[in-house]
Design a protein around this motif. Structure first.
Motif, mmCIF file in Angstrom:
data_model
loop_
_atom_site.group_PDB
_atom_site.id
_atom_site.type_symbol
_atom_site.label_atom_id
_atom_site.label_comp_id
_atom_site.label_asym_id
_atom_site.label_seq_id
_atom_site.Cartn_x
_atom_site.Cartn_y
_atom_site.Cartn_z
ATOM 1 N N UNK A 1 4.675 8.591 -5.035
ATOM 2 C CA UNK A 1 3.840 9.269 -5.846
ATOM 3 C C UNK A 1 2.569 8.102 -6.004
ATOM 4 N N UNK A 2 2.908 6.929 -5.812
ATOM 5 C CA UNK A 2 1.913 5.955 -6.152
ATOM 6 C C UNK A 2 2.330 4.575 -5.507
ATOM 7 N N UNK A 3 1.175 3.973 -4.965
ATOM 8 C CA UNK A 3 1.452 2.532 -4.467
ATOM 9 C C UNK A 3 0.733 1.538 -5.388
ATOM 10 N N UNK A 4 1.417 0.576 -5.903
ATOM 11 C CA UNK A 4 0.616 -0.280 -6.807
ATOM 12 C C UNK A 4 0.406 -1.568 -6.224
ATOM 13 N N UNK A 5 -0.537 -2.170 -5.835
ATOM 14 C CA UNK A 5 -0.822 -3.303 -5.190
ATOM 15 C C UNK A 5 -1.166 -4.216 -6.519
ATOM 16 N N UNK A 6 -0.458 -5.434 -6.530
ATOM 17 C CA UNK A 6 -1.040 -6.598 -7.793
ATOM 18 C C UNK A 6 -1.075 -7.804 -7.288
ATOM 19 N N UNK A 7 -2.211 -8.395 -8.031
ATOM 20 C CA UNK A 7 -2.679 -9.640 -7.835
ATOM 21 C C UNK A 7 -3.773 -9.956 -6.978
ATOM 22 N N UNK A 8 -4.488 -11.014 -7.101
ATOM 23 C CA UNK A 8 -5.670 -11.535 -6.463
ATOM 24 C C UNK A 8 -5.677 -11.316 -5.045
ATOM 25 N N UNK A 9 -6.692 -11.363 -4.169
ATOM 26 C CA UNK A 9 -6.803 -11.613 -2.860
ATOM 27 C C UNK A 9 -8.254 -12.207 -2.559
ATOM 28 N N UNK A 10 -8.396 -12.240 -1.443
ATOM 29 C CA UNK A 10 -9.737 -12.752 -0.818
ATOM 30 C C UNK A 10 -10.596 -11.476 -0.830
ATOM 31 N N UNK A 11 -11.554 -11.417 -1.482
ATOM 32 C CA UNK A 11 -12.403 -10.187 -1.430
ATOM 33 C C UNK A 11 -13.318 -10.168 -0.398
#
Lengths: 356, 356
Positions: free
Chosen positions: B130-140
């Motif tokens: 139903x959903x995919x949750x990506x967490x935490x910072x990353x290089x933008x």
């Protein structure tokens, strides 16, 4: 390479990525790239492919890919509490070793709910996961054994493998790999160390009374006493869970009840962390007034003050070993039962009795 | 209820649980029970069903079950490091809220490997999560935005939803839900508190220089200095990762280099734990000689000595909110961008400058 596609509406009429490609006017590999999201594709092409996907009401099918050998093989890891650092380190070992061997590992945290565990296992079986690794103690009941045996059989029938890591083993003949770490031996060595310092009234902040890991540690506590000819006072055995908050609460209760003890063995380092704060709040110095030891040797055990004496359990290596064994890369035979040793790490939280 | 079954060998010839049932001489629901492993079935029946499954070379198909509406709906949660306690608590919130709403949550820890993240997302899309949750910072980076936009589109096309939790948001119009917590604001408030105690040389033990979470916290550090008219010395900004070992190493390096500082801001509580031990090893008292503060307010921050002053981030609630929003149960509109506040928790690790 093909990403298998099947009609959303189910039942008959399977189809392939080529239908989408034909409708979008691109190659099948371009469709795969767009759906996989992995490679640069122009915005116009992406829009065309996604429109075709929507119009055809198709959805990619991971199982079909796995069957075709094109998908990433998977491994599943089931634990009770994702906030517990020891199993998080085991999960890390699983993930690293799985990655090294080209597998993706999926983690399911069940909060102890058997139904969710079974739902996840069923999903992983359907997904054709190479192995399902269950970690952490459980109540070793006939119902547990029967249920787990059924799971093992059903996974085996699908070409998958059940691994029990720290879980109670099943009877002989079950198609499972069992990896245990020595809870009783570790606790025995730790408590023997504390008794050797002259302590005779040692409070035990244990886990749930029917939990195999907790019971193993408690058995070690009792055996070490008996080996020294000391009969432990049953009033000194308290039960909670493996969290920091449980340690804090049990320690406060023990102090409020006026229990007499000169040392405390906590069932986990997290329990010890909470107990340490409760002792500190009560104005008691560790180890000057009370000695304290934990279990697990999680990384921040050395950041507590005093640094915590504890039992080292090689969680990350356990995770790696579970993966290697399950995938048959370690040379172990299929139904081997492995028992890993643990050892005491002496730091600063246990002092000789009477030092105060 | 039927457990969908498809032939292992792929391609054509789909079939149903009834083929296995007919061969085993039992009802279809009995086959489902045996394969699901959920209910008691006699050993003889189980053996018969499993033999039929093997003989027919069939494997249950979770996707088919999901399409038929019989499987457990799922949610996926992707994090970089499963050993980090803050995201583990977010994963716990996700798991509890998903359970409450009848969903199973699967966790994938990628160790920062983009390819594994994409493989997992593709699998979850095929699984019809139903959903995919990506967490935490990353290089933008532009590459990050383009790749993530493709993932969002591909999930949306499959009826799923991408949630970015603490990850850099995308441009307008992307089919994503963005939930952020205020890294800059929290760090600003914390550093302002430290500066208000008279400290002027404040060491910052930061994260990776291109990581958005780390950068947000560093921006708050810099802004708080400037608001006080203090120009921070660039030599006091160190970079590592968010682990305990990184904090220990950076602190040792800072001391070995003879850097002058009277207070330390650690990018996470884990970093603070390692730094605290390094200070202790160097014979420095906290906060008598050096003040120290962390970030995250993980549960054992209060078990450190001195108890750690830090910034509270409601990780478990963030996880619950991500699930509610993604599943549309919270009344939020589909493309809402939510920013949660953080606040300083004052404990015992920061003292007034000059107190020593």
């Amino acid at each position: 390479m093909g990403v298998g596609l099947t009609r959303k509406s189910g039942a008959g009429g399977r189809s392939t990525v080529r239908d989408v490609a034909a409708r979008a006017g691109v190659s099948a590999s371009t469709v795969s790239r767009v759906l996989g999201g992995e490679y640069p594709v122009s915005a116009a092409t992406r829009t065309r492919v996604l429109r075709a996907v929507r119009e055809l009401d198709y959805v990619a099918d991971a199982r079909a890919r796995a069957v075709a050998g094109a998908g990433t093989p998977t491994l599943a890891f089931v634990l009770e509490d994702i906030t517990g650092p020891s199993f998080a380190h085991m999960a890390y070992g699983v993930e690293r070793e799985a990655a090294r061997l080209g597998h993706l590992s999926l983690v399911c945290s069940t909060d102890g709910d058997v139904r969710r565990e079974l739902e996840f296992i069923e999903m992983m079986r359907a997904q054709r996961a190479a192995a399902v690794i269950l970690v952490g103690g459980a109540a070793d009941t006939p119902e547990y054994r029967e249920r787990t045996r059924r799971v093992a059989d059903s996974l085996a029938a699908a070409g998958s493998r059940l691994v029990l890591c720290g879980r109670p083993p099943l009877g002989p003949g079950a198609p499972v790999t069992v990896i245990e770490y020595d809870n009783e031996g570790g606790a025995y060595a730790l408590v023997a160390h504390v008794l050797a310092q002259g302590h005779r009234r040692v409070l035990f902040l244990g886990g749930k009374p029917d939990h195999t890991t907790a019971m193993g540690r408690q058995r070690g506590y009792l055996a070490a006493h008996r080996a020294r000819g000391v009969e432990p006072d049953p009033a000194l055995l308290l039960h909670g869970d493996f969290t920091r908050d449980s340690g804090h609460r049990l320690m406060r209760q023990a102090l409020a009840r006026g229990l007499e003890f000169s040392a405390v063995i906590a069932a986990t380092d997290m329990v010890a962390a909470g107990a340490l704060t409760a002792l500190h709040e009560a104005g008691l110095a560790v180890p000057g007034d009370v000695s304290l030891a934990g279990y697990d040797d999680i990384p921040f055990a050395r950041d507590l003050r005093p640094a915590l004496t504890t039992v080292h359990v090689p969680y990350e290596e356990l995770g790696r070993l579970a993966v290697r064994t399950a995938l048959g890369h370690g040379g172990e035979s299929a139904d081997e039962h492995l028992l890993l040793g643990t050892h005491v790490v002496v730091r600063d939280s246990v002092a000789a009795y009477g030092g105060h």
